[in-house]
Design a protein around this motif. Structure first.
Motif, PDB file in Angstrom:
ATOM      1  N   TYR A 109      -7.015 -34.685 -19.503  1.00 19.23           N
ATOM      2  CA  TYR A 109      -6.418 -33.416 -19.968  1.00 19.23           C
ATOM      3  C   TYR A 109      -6.168 -32.458 -18.821  1.00 19.23           C
ATOM      4  O   TYR A 109      -5.235 -31.676 -18.878  1.00 19.23           O
ATOM      5  CB  TYR A 109      -7.256 -32.705 -21.042  1.00 19.23           C
ATOM      6  CG  TYR A 109      -7.747 -33.633 -22.107  1.00 19.23           C
ATOM      7  CD1 TYR A 109      -6.914 -34.627 -22.610  1.00 19.23           C
ATOM      8  CD2 TYR A 109      -9.040 -33.557 -22.588  1.00 19.23           C
ATOM      9  CE1 TYR A 109      -7.360 -35.513 -23.573  1.00 19.23           C
ATOM     10  CE2 TYR A 109      -9.493 -34.437 -23.545  1.00 19.23           C
ATOM     11  CZ  TYR A 109      -8.655 -35.421 -24.025  1.00 19.23           C
ATOM     12  OH  TYR A 109      -9.105 -36.289 -24.956  1.00 19.23           O
ATOM     13  N   ILE A 111      -7.486 -29.696 -17.937  1.00 18.94           N
ATOM     14  CA  ILE A 111      -7.458 -28.270 -18.288  1.00 18.94           C
ATOM     15  C   ILE A 111      -8.202 -27.514 -17.191  1.00 18.94           C
ATOM     16  O   ILE A 111      -9.327 -27.859 -16.872  1.00 18.94           O
ATOM     17  CB  ILE A 111      -8.150 -28.036 -19.647  1.00 18.94           C
ATOM     18  CG1 ILE A 111      -7.422 -28.803 -20.754  1.00 18.94           C
ATOM     19  CG2 ILE A 111      -8.211 -26.552 -19.974  1.00 18.94           C
ATOM     20  CD1 ILE A 111      -5.996 -28.403 -20.936  1.00 18.94           C
ATOM     21  N   PRO A 113     -10.568 -25.241 -15.568  1.00 21.72           N
ATOM     22  CA  PRO A 113     -11.750 -24.613 -16.164  1.00 21.72           C
ATOM     23  C   PRO A 113     -11.926 -23.139 -15.797  1.00 21.72           C
ATOM     24  O   PRO A 113     -12.699 -22.452 -16.431  1.00 21.72           O
ATOM     25  CB  PRO A 113     -12.908 -25.454 -15.620  1.00 21.72           C
ATOM     26  CG  PRO A 113     -12.378 -26.066 -14.361  1.00 21.72           C
ATOM     27  CD  PRO A 113     -10.899 -26.232 -14.547  1.00 21.72           C
ATOM     28  N   VAL A 117      -7.440 -20.310 -22.219  1.00 21.13           N
ATOM     29  CA  VAL A 117      -6.429 -21.149 -22.851  1.00 21.13           C
ATOM     30  C   VAL A 117      -5.034 -20.603 -22.574  1.00 21.13           C
ATOM     31  O   VAL A 117      -4.121 -21.320 -22.162  1.00 21.13           O
ATOM     32  CB  VAL A 117      -6.692 -21.230 -24.373  1.00 21.13           C
ATOM     33  CG1 VAL A 117      -5.500 -21.833 -25.100  1.00 21.13           C
ATOM     34  CG2 VAL A 117      -7.956 -22.048 -24.647  1.00 21.13           C
ATOM     35  N   ASN A 120      -3.956 -21.105 -18.990  1.00 19.60           N
ATOM     36  CA  ASN A 120      -3.592 -22.503 -18.789  1.00 19.60           C
ATOM     37  C   ASN A 120      -2.174 -22.770 -19.269  1.00 19.60           C
ATOM     38  O   ASN A 120      -1.373 -23.378 -18.569  1.00 19.60           O
ATOM     39  CB  ASN A 120      -4.555 -23.416 -19.555  1.00 19.60           C
ATOM     40  CG  ASN A 120      -5.651 -23.981 -18.683  1.00 19.60           C
ATOM     41  OD1 ASN A 120      -5.411 -24.897 -17.892  1.00 19.60           O
ATOM     42  ND2 ASN A 120      -6.835 -23.427 -18.805  1.00 19.60           N
ATOM     43  N   ALA A 156     -11.459 -21.844 -20.932  1.00 16.83           N
ATOM     44  CA  ALA A 156     -11.193 -23.266 -21.103  1.00 16.83           C
ATOM     45  C   ALA A 156     -12.437 -24.149 -21.210  1.00 16.83           C
ATOM     46  O   ALA A 156     -12.413 -25.146 -21.927  1.00 16.83           O
ATOM     47  CB  ALA A 156     -10.294 -23.750 -19.975  1.00 16.83           C
ATOM     48  N   LEU A 159     -14.089 -25.510 -24.885  1.00 18.11           N
ATOM     49  CA  LEU A 159     -13.219 -26.172 -25.850  1.00 18.11           C
ATOM     50  C   LEU A 159     -13.778 -27.554 -26.144  1.00 18.11           C
ATOM     51  O   LEU A 159     -14.345 -28.198 -25.276  1.00 18.11           O
ATOM     52  CB  LEU A 159     -11.808 -26.320 -25.270  1.00 18.11           C
ATOM     53  CG  LEU A 159     -11.003 -25.048 -25.025  1.00 18.11           C
ATOM     54  CD1 LEU A 159      -9.719 -25.393 -24.307  1.00 18.11           C
ATOM     55  CD2 LEU A 159     -10.718 -24.324 -26.324  1.00 18.11           C
ATOM     56  N   GLN A 164      -9.099 -29.410 -26.174  1.00 14.19           N
ATOM     57  CA  GLN A 164      -8.572 -29.554 -24.814  1.00 14.19           C
ATOM     58  C   GLN A 164      -7.283 -30.351 -24.831  1.00 14.19           C
ATOM     59  O   GLN A 164      -6.323 -30.032 -24.145  1.00 14.19           O
ATOM     60  CB  GLN A 164      -9.581 -30.292 -23.934  1.00 14.19           C
ATOM     61  CG  GLN A 164     -10.766 -29.440 -23.543  1.00 14.19           C
ATOM     62  CD  GLN A 164     -11.587 -30.114 -22.469  1.00 14.19           C
ATOM     63  OE1 GLN A 164     -11.056 -30.744 -21.569  1.00 14.19           O
ATOM     64  NE2 GLN A 164     -12.893 -29.987 -22.575  1.00 14.19           N
ATOM     65  N   GLN A 165      -7.279 -31.388 -25.634  1.00 13.85           N
ATOM     66  CA  GLN A 165      -6.106 -32.230 -25.742  1.00 13.85           C
ATOM     67  C   GLN A 165      -4.900 -31.436 -26.250  1.00 13.85           C
ATOM     68  O   GLN A 165      -3.795 -31.568 -25.739  1.00 13.85           O
ATOM     69  CB  GLN A 165      -6.448 -33.366 -26.694  1.00 13.85           C
ATOM     70  CG  GLN A 165      -5.251 -33.892 -27.363  1.00 13.85           C
ATOM     71  CD  GLN A 165      -4.897 -35.225 -26.837  1.00 13.85           C
ATOM     72  OE1 GLN A 165      -5.226 -36.141 -27.428  1.00 13.85           O
ATOM     73  NE2 GLN A 165      -4.269 -35.363 -25.736  1.00 13.85           N
TER      74      GLN A 165
END
Lengths: 382, 574
Positions: A109, A111, A113, A117, A120, A156, A159, A164-165
């Motif tokens: 993923y 993401i 950190p 969200v 990102n 992030a 999650l 996250q996906q």
């Protein structure tokens, strides 16, 4: 949480792009000489379709995807996205990943950190010089698509895997790319969530009409999601086609063995029947479509669930075999039955009554789904 | 890539240029002259080094000192690592604090404290022994044995940090299996625990052998007055007119090259060893509950011994230093002497001396060196691990960054004199030459630290940024750099602590206007170990303790901030 159904598709797409890869080759040079990872890989993913690269680990599918993404550079070949040439060894073109305008969902993923969200998801918009309102509305729209609009300010690291996906998906889509790359996006989810996300990804792809290039080692996932599958092995594309065709009527022995359960029964071609041939095996004679080669030594291929119990009086017909039940396993919806004769074994999936071990059993194989492949040196799959 | 080429050039400038001038200098036999001023090349220095019997005495001294101090230091470290990490000894946390305290004491100050305790005239311990009628037990610190003792004790804390981790990670089932097979605690330690840690221990032994071989602080403080010379003090003495008449830079260079080659050989073995060590599986990803060996009836006596040793390593020298700093003239600690206690030395430090300038110099020099080293190390780490250039180039950069590991501090100091008296860069005699030399000294360690941190950042995090339309530069600035924050802060503090401690580099390069804490203590000490250098030593230790305490505080703070942010984010979800 708003549903994906009441959401408008991306605006402003004149023409969805295709992905075209031609004769991609790549070798890694290590301490112990060089290893070929891609060998003249070519394919074309139709605009707006889900095109899947499927194969065992180390077959080159991820390398191919990374070459399309621009994260790795092939040694030779050409890559076109729509009418843009993004890589060509002959013309010396190599467009960096940041200039290909793709969306990508990574296996982990990826993401970030240290961001929320929202941060990102808005990151890919940084280079687009959008106004604040436009930017916020795009982020909102992307998060709406994956049903995470409420979590925009969540850091992030807090999650779950599934969230996250979804963030990764929103981030890949926010800049409205025409091509979406997915690198084993479901492999880190548990079975239930995987099933759910699989449907969701397919729905999103259909709604947005993007061209999706999907990499997986999971055949079930590939069959469920794809419009077209390219099966890869040892750095080469073995066979390309719609899932149903690859599963039911594979042209190559590797395809037949890799997708789903398979029986390969050693036998000898003894004659012709209609548009196929007749193969003599330890269990009896069977008719099937011939796939390659003219040698008499051949393997009969059929899938365990294409067999059914046959009445005893049908023994000797061109689609019936007989043997002794060696092992049985109760699987709930069906039974897994191993039938043995003269040291050969076939696996059958027979619903209904669980046969006794040691019992004599006749089975019929649907000739529509029997194929005859040239004998390989590899031992037949049980 | 431009950044790659620039980094290679900077590293080459920091290491290869000084080394080249050092080699050149070794072929010049004109005392009092710098390499640049010389008229002819000669092999005379090498002839002298090879034929002079003094060289072999030097070699023997260095070898005995190095081996003795390594054995003592690693031995203590292993004993404590086993007791603290693997057994049910009492007061583990207290022992741990005690064993790492000397980290905050510069070795020069540490040896001075031991001189106060063990000098033959009025060392406190020697006095006590004489009063108790045990005069035959007195110990003269001004000897090779004294140097070994002090270096070994101070090494124990550094070595502890290196060997404790593998002891902690060791799979306890291996030891349990041995117990089930009927082996006692001692047999298990000897047959299972130590052999399975052999690669890690061997690496630590080689590493600290290099450290001891090149160290200057203890030999400089104890060895020079005792007239027991090792390579580092000999190189120093050759450049100081008060020891040798004219500074003999040629001889110093030749001695440096001998020391450098010896260190380089050991570093080569160390690299081979650590590469090899990765093949041993001592650390598995598997999690296990730590289980401790029960010491049984030895628990009490071992606890008592451990606390006594820790008190001797940490408490005793620090207390002695504090005591001395409070006495206007030396008085053995006693209730009677308490009446003489005064803070005069501290007041005088701030009033009489140029302390303000020294502190400013130290702060400016160490912070500059810390920032420069950390940023360069982060860049090296990224380039070695992630740069889109051929693997061969990256491993070359890695080797170049690792090279300073093999250059002794005193040799860095000497070669930097050459560089900045040769090149038209007017920083000789300023704190900036010391700062740059410190970057050379610590770039290898910090690059290693930053590489470990960079490896923790999945390449996919950087690749996702590139797919999102960001080039290398923006990706590094927005993704990589922020994710490295904790490691950058740790690396920075680590460098600052070591730069403040480091004497050998600074002592070769300082001038009256560029004095820093370590050289100030050193020059005060040259004038006799009185109350004021003791007071300055105490203040230095205090500052370093605060710096050492910072990283855990920073980590706690970051965690707290994150918790706050989470708490703030909760209502949005509802």
């Amino acid at each position: 949480m708003s549903s994906v159904h009441d959401h408008p598709a991306w605006s402003g797409h004149e023409e969805i792009e295709l992905i075209f890869a031609n004769e991609l080759s790549k070798a890694y040079t290590g301490e112990r000489g060089s290893v070929r990872v891609l060998n003249a890989v070519s394919f074309e993913a139709a605009p707006g379709s889900v095109f899947t690269l499927l194969g065992p680990s180390g077959c080159g599918k991820t390398t191919t995807l990374r070459c399309i993404a621009g994260l790795e550079q092939p040694d030779a070949g050409e890559i076109r996205l729509g009418d843009r040439k993004v890589f060509s060894s002959r013309e010396g073109i190599q467009l960096g990943a940041e200039r290909r305008g793709l969306g990508m969902v990574f296996q982990s993923y990826a993401i970030w950190p240290h961001m929320t969200v929202g941060e990102n998801v808005s990151y890919p918009l940084d280079g687009l010089k959008l106004g604040r309102a436009e930017r916020d509305s795009r982020v909102q729209r992307a998060l709406d698509l994956v049903g995470l609009a409420a979590l925009v300010d969540r850091p992030a690291p807090n999650l779950s895997g599934g969230q996250q996906q979804r963030v990764a998906l929103a981030r890949a889509l926010v800049a409205e790319p025409q091509i979406l790359l997915l690198d084993e996006p479901l492999s880190n989810l548990d079975a239930k969530l995987r099933d759910q996300m699989r449907r969701e990804i397919k729905r999103l792809q259909r709604r947005l009409g993007v061209t999706a290039l999907f990499v997986t080692h999971d055949q079930e996932e590939a069959l469920a999601l794809s419009d077209t599958i390219a099966l890869m092995n040892n750095g080469e594309v073995v066979e390309v086609g719609p899932p149903r065709q690859l599963y039911d009527a594979p042209m190559h022995r590797f395809t037949a063995g890799f997708l789903g359960l398979a029986n390969f029964v050693p036998g000898t071609v003894v004659g012709e029947a209609g548009d196929g041939v007749v193969v003599e095996t330890a269990f009896g004679r069977f008719a099937g479509k011939r796939r390659s080669g003219a040698a008499p030594a051949a393997d009969l291929f059929f899938r365990p669930h294409k067999a059914s119990l046959a009445a005893d009086d049908r023994a000797g017909s061109l689609d019936v075999g007989t043997g002794t039940v060696a092992e049985t396993i109760f699987l709930g919806e069906t039974n897994d039955v191993l039938v043995e004769r003269d040291g050969q074994r076939v696996r059958l999936r027979l619903p209904g009554r669980l046969p006794r071990e040691g019992e004599r059993l006749s089975f019929a194989v649907d000739p529509e789904f029997s194929l005859v492949f040239e004998r390989s040196s590899a031992p037949p799959a049980a | 890539m431009l950044a790659f080429a620039a980094t290679v050039l900077v590293l080459a400038y920091l290491t290869l240029v000084p080394l080249a001038l050092l080699v050149y200098g070794s072929f010049i036999d004109e005392p009092g002259r710098l390499p640049i001023e010389a008229s002819a090349l000669s092999l005379q220095n090498y002839v002298q080094v090879v034929t002079d019997p003094a060289t072999y005495r030097l070699l023997a001294n260095t070898a005995v000192f190095t081996i003795g101090a390594t054995a003592l230091g690693i031995g203590l470290a292993v004993a404590f690592a086993w007791l603290i990490e693997r057994t049910d000894i009492w007061g583990r946390n207290l022992l741990l604090v005690g064993i790492v305290v000397p980290m905050a004491i510069p070795n020069m100050i540490y040896s001075s404290a031991w001189i106060l305790l063990l000098n033959p005239q009025n060392g406190w311990i020697n006095d006590l022994l004489r009063q108790a009628g045990l005069g035959w037990l007195t110990f003269n610190i001004y000897s090779l044995a004294g140097m070994i003792l002090v270096q070994g004790l101070s090494l124990a804390s550094h070595a502890y940090l290196l060997v404790a981790a593998p002891f902690k990670m060791l799979d306890p089932t291996w030891e349990e299996q041995s117990a089930i097979a009927g082996k006692g605690v001692a047999a298990t330690l000897w047959r299972v625990t130590l052999p399975s840690l052999k690669p890690a221990l061997l690496a630590a032994i080689i590493f600290f052998t290099v450290v001891n071989m090149e160290t200057f602080d203890v030999p400089g403080t104890i060895g020079i007055p005792a007239q027991v010379n090792v390579f580092s003090t000999m190189i120093y003495a050759a450049t100081q007119p008060e020891y040798s008449g004219l500074p003999d830079y040629g001889l110093a260079s030749t001695l440096s090259i001998v020391l450098l080659l010896a260190a380089a050989c050991l570093i080569w073995v160390y690299q081979r060893q650590t590469r090899h060590a990765k093949q041993f599986v001592t650390v598995t990803g598997k999690s296990f509950r730590p289980r401790r060996i029960s010491l049984g009836r030895y628990r009490l006596p071992l606890t008592a011994i451990a606390f006594a040793v820790v008190a001797a390593i940490s408490l005793l020298p620090v207390l002695m230093l504090i005591w001395r700093s409070l006495m206007p003239f030396y008085m053995a600690p006693s209730p009677k002497a308490l009446g003489l206690v005064s803070l005069k030395a501290y007041v005088d430090l701030f009033a009489g001396y140029d302390l303000g300038q020294v502190l400013r110099n130290t702060a400016l020099m160490s912070i500059t060196a810390g920032i420069a080293t950390t940023l360069l190390a982060a860049l090296v780490a990224w380039l070695v691990l992630r740069a889109p250039v051929p693997a061969g180039w990256r491993s070359m950069l890695n080797r170049l960054a690792f090279l300073p590991m093999a250059i002794p501090s005193i040799v860095i100091g000497l070669s930097f004199i050459f560089v900045y008296l040769t090149l038209p860069i007017p920083i000789y005699g300023t704190i900036w030459i010391i700062a740059i030399a410190m970057v050379t000294k610590y770039i290898a360690f910090s690059s290693g630290m930053m590489m470990a941190a960079q490896m923790q950042i999945s390449p996919e995090l950087e690749e996702a940024s590139r797919l999102a339309g960001a080039g290398w530069g923006r990706t590094y600035r927005r993704i990589t750099f922020p994710l490295l924050t904790a490691a950058l802060v740790n690396c920075f503090l680590w460098v600052v602590i070591h730069v403040v401690r480091e004497l050998a580099v600074a002592v070769m390069l300082y001038s009256s206007r560029s004095a820093v804490l370590s050289t100030k203590v050193w020059s005060l000490w040259l004038g006799g170990w009185g109350a004021q250098p003791s007071a300055l030593g105490v203040l230095t230790i205090l500052a370093l303790v605060l710096l050492l305490g910072l990283p855990p505080t920073v980590i706690r703070l970051r965690r707290k901030l994150r918790d706050l942010r989470e708490a703030a984010a909760v209502p949005a979800e509802a």
